[in-house]
Design a protein around this motif. Structure first.
Motif, mmCIF file in Angstrom:
data_model
loop_
_atom_site.group_PDB
_atom_site.id
_atom_site.type_symbol
_atom_site.label_atom_id
_atom_site.label_comp_id
_atom_site.label_asym_id
_atom_site.label_seq_id
_atom_site.Cartn_x
_atom_site.Cartn_y
_atom_site.Cartn_z
ATOM 1 N N PRO A 165 0.831 -1.196 0.000
ATOM 2 C CA PRO A 165 0.000 0.000 0.000
ATOM 3 C C PRO A 165 0.871 1.254 0.000
ATOM 4 O O PRO A 165 1.967 1.253 0.549
ATOM 5 C CB PRO A 165 -0.786 -0.104 1.307
ATOM 6 C CG PRO A 165 -0.664 -1.515 1.749
ATOM 7 C CD PRO A 165 0.601 -2.040 1.158
ATOM 8 N N THR A 166 0.363 2.313 -0.622
ATOM 9 C CA THR A 166 1.139 3.545 -0.675
ATOM 10 C C THR A 166 1.019 4.340 0.617
ATOM 11 O O THR A 166 1.901 5.099 0.946
ATOM 12 C CB THR A 166 0.686 4.430 -1.858
ATOM 13 O OG1 THR A 166 -0.724 4.662 -1.739
ATOM 14 C CG2 THR A 166 0.992 3.746 -3.176
ATOM 15 N N GLU A 167 -0.071 4.165 1.340
ATOM 16 C CA GLU A 167 -0.254 4.881 2.600
ATOM 17 C C GLU A 167 -0.169 3.922 3.757
ATOM 18 O O GLU A 167 -0.746 2.842 3.725
ATOM 19 C CB GLU A 167 -1.628 5.559 2.631
ATOM 20 C CG GLU A 167 -1.662 6.883 1.931
ATOM 21 C CD GLU A 167 -2.958 7.618 2.212
ATOM 22 O OE1 GLU A 167 -3.357 7.720 3.393
ATOM 23 O OE2 GLU A 167 -3.569 8.080 1.253
ATOM 24 N N LEU A 168 0.537 4.337 4.766
ATOM 25 C CA LEU A 168 0.623 3.532 5.979
ATOM 26 C C LEU A 168 -0.413 4.040 6.972
ATOM 27 O O LEU A 168 -0.748 5.226 6.976
ATOM 28 C CB LEU A 168 2.020 3.613 6.573
ATOM 29 C CG LEU A 168 3.131 3.056 5.696
ATOM 30 C CD1 LEU A 168 4.479 3.228 6.366
ATOM 31 C CD2 LEU A 168 2.890 1.597 5.362
ATOM 32 N N PRO A 169 -0.920 3.164 7.815
ATOM 33 C CA PRO A 169 -1.926 3.613 8.787
ATOM 34 C C PRO A 169 -1.343 4.605 9.782
ATOM 35 O O PRO A 169 -0.174 4.525 10.145
ATOM 36 C CB PRO A 169 -2.343 2.317 9.484
ATOM 37 C CG PRO A 169 -1.210 1.380 9.272
ATOM 38 C CD PRO A 169 -0.567 1.767 7.976
ATOM 39 N N GLY A 182 -11.211 -5.130 6.867
ATOM 40 C CA GLY A 182 -11.228 -3.672 6.856
ATOM 41 C C GLY A 182 -11.053 -3.061 8.233
ATOM 42 O O GLY A 182 -10.859 -1.857 8.352
ATOM 43 N N ALA A 183 -11.129 -3.870 9.270
ATOM 44 C CA ALA A 183 -10.963 -3.360 10.637
ATOM 45 C C ALA A 183 -9.520 -2.938 10.873
ATOM 46 O O ALA A 183 -8.592 -3.604 10.429
ATOM 47 C CB ALA A 183 -11.351 -4.438 11.651
ATOM 48 N N ARG A 184 -9.356 -1.809 11.575
ATOM 49 C CA ARG A 184 -8.012 -1.391 11.980
ATOM 50 C C ARG A 184 -7.619 -2.235 13.182
ATOM 51 O O ARG A 184 -8.395 -2.367 14.125
ATOM 52 C CB ARG A 184 -7.990 0.096 12.324
ATOM 53 C CG ARG A 184 -8.169 0.964 11.113
ATOM 54 C CD ARG A 184 -8.109 2.466 11.371
ATOM 55 N NE ARG A 184 -8.450 2.876 12.706
ATOM 56 C CZ ARG A 184 -7.601 3.480 13.570
ATOM 57 N NH1 ARG A 184 -6.362 3.750 13.209
ATOM 58 N NH2 ARG A 184 -7.981 3.839 14.766
ATOM 59 N N ILE A 185 -6.423 -2.796 13.123
ATOM 60 C CA ILE A 185 -5.980 -3.677 14.202
ATOM 61 C C ILE A 185 -4.589 -3.308 14.687
ATOM 62 O O ILE A 185 -3.768 -2.784 13.942
ATOM 63 C CB ILE A 185 -5.979 -5.163 13.769
ATOM 64 C CG1 ILE A 185 -5.110 -5.375 12.522
ATOM 65 C CG2 ILE A 185 -7.386 -5.682 13.577
ATOM 66 C CD1 ILE A 185 -4.915 -6.828 12.122
ATOM 67 N N ILE A 218 -9.032 -1.999 17.175
ATOM 68 C CA ILE A 218 -8.924 -0.827 18.052
ATOM 69 C C ILE A 218 -10.105 0.131 17.964
ATOM 70 O O ILE A 218 -10.244 1.003 18.819
ATOM 71 C CB ILE A 218 -7.596 -0.076 17.834
ATOM 72 C CG1 ILE A 218 -7.440 0.362 16.386
ATOM 73 C CG2 ILE A 218 -6.432 -0.956 18.270
ATOM 74 C CD1 ILE A 218 -6.210 1.221 16.147
ATOM 75 N N ASP A 219 -10.957 -0.021 16.959
ATOM 76 C CA ASP A 219 -12.116 0.862 16.855
ATOM 77 C C ASP A 219 -13.385 0.232 17.430
ATOM 78 O O ASP A 219 -14.448 0.846 17.387
ATOM 79 C CB ASP A 219 -12.347 1.264 15.397
ATOM 80 C CG ASP A 219 -11.201 2.095 14.854
ATOM 81 O OD1 ASP A 219 -10.611 2.887 15.614
ATOM 82 O OD2 ASP A 219 -10.867 1.944 13.655
ATOM 83 N N ASP A 220 -13.278 -0.972 17.976
ATOM 84 C CA ASP A 220 -14.430 -1.640 18.572
ATOM 85 C C ASP A 220 -14.694 -1.021 19.944
ATOM 86 O O ASP A 220 -13.912 -1.197 20.886
ATOM 87 C CB ASP A 220 -14.154 -3.139 18.707
ATOM 88 C CG ASP A 220 -15.373 -3.922 19.154
ATOM 89 O OD1 ASP A 220 -16.151 -3.400 19.989
ATOM 90 O OD2 ASP A 220 -15.541 -5.055 18.672
ATOM 91 N N GLU A 221 -15.792 -0.284 20.045
ATOM 92 C CA GLU A 221 -16.096 0.444 21.283
ATOM 93 C C GLU A 221 -16.470 -0.465 22.443
ATOM 94 O O GLU A 221 -16.472 -0.038 23.598
ATOM 95 C CB GLU A 221 -17.180 1.483 21.028
ATOM 96 C CG GLU A 221 -16.695 2.586 20.090
ATOM 97 C CD GLU A 221 -17.736 3.660 19.837
ATOM 98 O OE1 GLU A 221 -18.757 3.692 20.559
ATOM 99 O OE2 GLU A 221 -17.515 4.472 18.944
ATOM 100 N N ALA A 222 -16.771 -1.737 22.162
ATOM 101 C CA ALA A 222 -17.110 -2.675 23.229
ATOM 102 C C ALA A 222 -15.876 -3.122 24.014
ATOM 103 O O ALA A 222 -15.999 -3.620 25.126
ATOM 104 C CB ALA A 222 -17.830 -3.894 22.652
#
Length: 126
Positions: free
Chosen positions: A4-8, A53-56, A92-96
């Motif tokens: 990928p060209t962009e890193l998270p 697609g989840a950010r981990i 990391i975006d899972d609010e639970a």
């Protein structure tokens, strides 16, 4: 397959955690499409994207503790693209999922890797 060209981006709360860990660094890893967390040149974690697609955040851990975390939290799974016993992936975006669980996992990963470094390297970290 090209990288990928962009890193998270590394979330500010993760930057804050890493800033408290002597010698911890964020090191871009374009071939994995991730940013890695390293101490003494050794990986203890990385932030990236799961195929869903989840950010981990994927971090190293004790196999028994990892199994317990996977069993307890839907947002934690065996390490994506890593040793499934020694690494876990945390959505990391899972609010639970309480943030404290992710913070503790990052700190534990750092400690495990730091303790495996040669004593002279550990001493130089402070």
């Amino acid at each position: 397959m090209s990288a990928p060209t962009e890193l998270p981006d590394v979330d500010p709360w993760i930057v804050d955690v890493l800033a408290r860990l002597p010698g911890a660094q964020v090191v871009p890893y374009p071939s994995w499409g991730s940013q890695t967390f390293q101490v003494g040149g050794k990986h203890f974690g990385r932030i990236g994207e799961h195929p869903s697609g989840a950010r981990i955040v994927t971090v190293k851990g004790d196999p028994d503790v990892n199994a317990a975390l996977v069993g307890r939290h839907a947002a934690i799974s065996p390490g994506y693209y890593a040793d499934k016993r020694r690494w876990i992936s945390i959505e990391i975006d899972d609010e639970a999922l309480p943030r404290a669980v992710a913070v503790e996992a990052i700190e534990t990963a750092y400690r495990l890797v730091r303790e495996s470094l040669p004593k002279r390297v550990q001493a130089a970290l402070g």
